[in-house]
Motif scaffolding. Structure first.
Motif, PDB file in Angstrom:
ATOM      1  N   THR A 124       0.796  -1.234   0.000  1.00 54.78           N
ATOM      2  CA  THR A 124       0.000   0.000   0.000  1.00 54.78           C
ATOM      3  C   THR A 124       0.827   1.283   0.000  1.00 54.78           C
ATOM      4  N   MET A 125       2.117   1.192   0.290  1.00 58.46           N
ATOM      5  CA  MET A 125       2.959   2.393   0.367  1.00 58.46           C
ATOM      6  C   MET A 125       3.159   3.037  -1.001  1.00 58.46           C
ATOM      7  N   GLU A 126       3.428   4.330  -0.987  1.00 63.34           N
ATOM      8  CA  GLU A 126       3.819   5.016  -2.223  1.00 63.34           C
ATOM      9  C   GLU A 126       5.290   4.748  -2.500  1.00 63.34           C
ATOM     10  N   ILE A 127       5.643   4.734  -3.779  1.00 63.09           N
ATOM     11  CA  ILE A 127       7.041   4.547  -4.167  1.00 63.09           C
ATOM     12  C   ILE A 127       7.865   5.687  -3.572  1.00 63.09           C
ATOM     13  N   GLY A 128       8.982   5.321  -2.938  1.00 63.95           N
ATOM     14  CA  GLY A 128       9.854   6.318  -2.318  1.00 63.95           C
ATOM     15  C   GLY A 128       9.541   6.573  -0.857  1.00 63.95           C
ATOM     16  N   ALA A 129       8.422   6.042  -0.365  1.00 65.57           N
ATOM     17  CA  ALA A 129       8.039   6.276   1.032  1.00 65.57           C
ATOM     18  C   ALA A 129       8.892   5.428   1.971  1.00 65.57           C
ATOM     19  N   ILE A 130       8.994   5.907   3.213  1.00 61.07           N
ATOM     20  CA  ILE A 130       9.729   5.205   4.259  1.00 61.07           C
ATOM     21  C   ILE A 130       8.712   4.497   5.152  1.00 61.07           C
ATOM     22  N   SER A 131       8.996   3.251   5.466  1.00 55.65           N
ATOM     23  CA  SER A 131       8.054   2.450   6.270  1.00 55.65           C
ATOM     24  C   SER A 131       8.151   2.824   7.745  1.00 55.65           C
ATOM     25  N   GLU A 132       7.231   2.257   8.514  1.00 49.76           N
ATOM     26  CA  GLU A 132       7.350   2.315   9.968  1.00 49.76           C
ATOM     27  C   GLU A 132       8.427   1.329  10.396  1.00 49.76           C
ATOM     28  N   VAL A 133       8.703   1.273  11.682  1.00 51.72           N
ATOM     29  CA  VAL A 133       9.705   0.340  12.213  1.00 51.72           C
ATOM     30  C   VAL A 133       9.001  -0.986  12.514  1.00 51.72           C
ATOM     31  N   PHE A 134       9.596  -2.086  12.007  1.00 51.20           N
ATOM     32  CA  PHE A 134       9.037  -3.419  12.222  1.00 51.20           C
ATOM     33  C   PHE A 134       9.990  -4.252  13.063  1.00 51.20           C
ATOM     34  N   ARG A 135       9.413  -5.078  13.923  1.00 55.97           N
ATOM     35  CA  ARG A 135      10.208  -6.011  14.731  1.00 55.97           C
ATOM     36  C   ARG A 135      10.461  -7.275  13.914  1.00 55.97           C
ATOM     37  N   GLN A 136      11.707  -7.750  13.963  1.00 49.45           N
ATOM     38  CA  GLN A 136      12.083  -9.014  13.339  1.00 49.45           C
ATOM     39  C   GLN A 136      12.695  -9.913  14.400  1.00 49.45           C
ATOM     40  N   VAL A 142      13.638  -3.369  11.767  1.00 53.52           N
ATOM     41  CA  VAL A 142      13.913  -3.003  10.385  1.00 53.52           C
ATOM     42  C   VAL A 142      12.966  -1.897   9.945  1.00 53.52           C
ATOM     43  N   LEU A 143      13.485  -1.033   9.093  1.00 53.77           N
ATOM     44  CA  LEU A 143      12.636  -0.105   8.350  1.00 53.77           C
ATOM     45  C   LEU A 143      13.159  -0.095   6.930  1.00 53.77           C
ATOM     46  N   PHE A 144      12.330   0.340   5.984  1.00 53.09           N
ATOM     47  CA  PHE A 144      12.750   0.274   4.591  1.00 53.09           C
ATOM     48  C   PHE A 144      12.146   1.413   3.796  1.00 53.09           C
ATOM     49  N   ARG A 145      12.784   1.667   2.657  1.00 52.23           N
ATOM     50  CA  ARG A 145      12.240   2.597   1.664  1.00 52.23           C
ATOM     51  C   ARG A 145      11.790   1.750   0.477  1.00 52.23           C
ATOM     52  N   LEU A 146      10.572   2.018  -0.006  1.00 51.29           N
ATOM     53  CA  LEU A 146      10.050   1.290  -1.171  1.00 51.29           C
ATOM     54  C   LEU A 146      10.608   1.951  -2.429  1.00 51.29           C
ATOM     55  N   ILE A 147      11.426   1.203  -3.159  1.00 52.28           N
ATOM     56  CA  ILE A 147      12.057   1.728  -4.371  1.00 52.28           C
ATOM     57  C   ILE A 147      11.165   1.515  -5.590  1.00 52.28           C
ATOM     58  N   ALA A 148      10.593   0.318  -5.696  1.00 48.58           N
ATOM     59  CA  ALA A 148       9.748  -0.009  -6.862  1.00 48.58           C
ATOM     60  C   ALA A 148       8.862  -1.203  -6.528  1.00 48.58           C
ATOM     61  N   ARG A 149       7.832  -1.366  -7.339  1.00 41.82           N
ATOM     62  CA  ARG A 149       6.908  -2.492  -7.166  1.00 41.82           C
ATOM     63  C   ARG A 149       6.504  -2.951  -8.568  1.00 41.82           C
ATOM     64  N   ARG A 150       6.366  -4.263  -8.753  1.00 44.86           N
ATOM     65  CA  ARG A 150       5.974  -4.779 -10.064  1.00 44.86           C
ATOM     66  C   ARG A 150       5.246  -6.113  -9.904  1.00 44.86           C
ATOM     67  N   CYS A 151       4.452  -6.444 -10.910  1.00 41.80           N
ATOM     68  CA  CYS A 151       3.797  -7.758 -10.990  1.00 41.80           C
ATOM     69  C   CYS A 151       4.588  -8.603 -11.978  1.00 41.80           C
ATOM     70  N   VAL A 152       4.949  -9.779 -11.567  1.00 45.79           N
ATOM     71  CA  VAL A 152       5.696 -10.692 -12.427  1.00 45.79           C
ATOM     72  C   VAL A 152       4.850 -11.939 -12.632  1.00 45.79           C
ATOM     73  N   GLU A 153       4.661 -12.329 -13.877  1.00 44.58           N
ATOM     74  CA  GLU A 153       3.835 -13.498 -14.173  1.00 44.58           C
ATOM     75  C   GLU A 153       4.650 -14.765 -13.948  1.00 44.58           C
ATOM     76  N   TYR A 154       4.085 -15.649 -13.122  1.00 52.29           N
ATOM     77  CA  TYR A 154       4.685 -16.954 -12.876  1.00 52.29           C
ATOM     78  C   TYR A 154       3.793 -18.014 -13.496  1.00 52.29           C
ATOM     79  N   ALA A 155       4.407 -19.081 -13.961  1.00 51.40           N
ATOM     80  CA  ALA A 155       3.659 -20.112 -14.680  1.00 51.40           C
ATOM     81  C   ALA A 155       2.529 -20.697 -13.838  1.00 51.40           C
ATOM     82  N   ASN A 156       2.779 -20.947 -12.576  1.00 51.49           N
ATOM     83  CA  ASN A 156       1.794 -21.637 -11.748  1.00 51.49           C
ATOM     84  C   ASN A 156       0.961 -20.688 -10.892  1.00 51.49           C
ATOM     85  N   ALA A 157       1.249 -19.396 -10.924  1.00 52.94           N
ATOM     86  CA  ALA A 157       0.579 -18.462 -10.019  1.00 52.94           C
ATOM     87  C   ALA A 157      -0.916 -18.357 -10.290  1.00 52.94           C
TER      88      ALA A 157
END
Length: 198
Positions: free
Chosen positions: A126-138, A143-158
């Motif tokens: 749901t984030m916008e490209i370039g946005a910074i996430s909240e802090v997540f526990r692992q 961890v926190l992250f910046r969303l650089i890009a998002r894409r749909c990739v077709e897989y044979a069995n998906a």
């Protein structure tokens, strides 16, 4: 031949007339009838193509994340608070990496969202490209992250995976609904016995 002899001997000694055997036969007949009714009812269920498309999109979605791990939650939250006040993320994260408070950031490729932790995948969806996430526990820190890009990739069995999952969920819901309808229509409760149990 051996099976036929055993069957013949069982009949000769009256095994098929015992109460326990009769109960098993009746139970099997009831289960067979119920499954037959459920299958007949499920045959009228139409596959929800919108749900298939939505699940297919989720399964085939990938994101490129620039993620940073922190040992200390306070350090991650302090950096995020500074970003939210308008300070430059690149400057702040470079300083955090330099001082050893954070690690990561470089050379990260696309990751299937279904392979990420559920809360991280949900945020990346749901984030916008370039946005910074909240802090997540692992398991190993935060961890926190910046969303650089998002894409749909077709897989044979998906697509088949999505169709099967949606179909099974729809059949299960239709079966539950049908059983509840049968109970409402044909089952009568002994209210006196129910009052004693309550």
């Amino acid at each position: 031949i051996t099976v036929r002899l055993i069957e013949l001997e069982a009949r000769n000694i009256g095994f098929d007339q015992t109460p326990s055997f009769r109960r098993q036969v009746e139970n099997h007949a009831q289960k067979t009838l119920l499954y037959g009714l459920l299958n007949l009812h499920a045959a009228s269920v139409a596959l929800d193509e919108n749900a298939v498309d939505e699940l297919y999109r989720q399964v085939s979605l990938e994101a490129k994340l620039e993620s940073y791990s922190f040992n200390n939650e306070a350090d991650a939250k302090q950096l995020l608070a500074a970003v939210n006040k308008g300070e430059a993320f690149d400057t702040l994260i470079a300083a955090a990496v330099k001082t050893g408070k954070a690690v990561g950031g470089e050379g990260q490729g696309y990751t299937k969202l279904k392979d990420l932790l559920v809360n991280i995948a949900k945020a990346a969806t749901t984030m916008e490209i370039g946005a910074i996430s909240e802090v997540f526990r692992q398991a190993d820190g935060f961890v926190l992250f910046r969303l650089i890009a998002r894409r749909c990739v077709e897989y044979a069995n998906a697509l088949q995976f999505a169709r099967n999952n949606v179909w099974e969920a729809q059949r299960a819901r239709a079966g539950t609904t049908y059983i509840n309808e049968l109970i409402d229509e044909y089952v009568t409760f002994n209210e006196d016995a129910q009052a004693v149990l309550d």
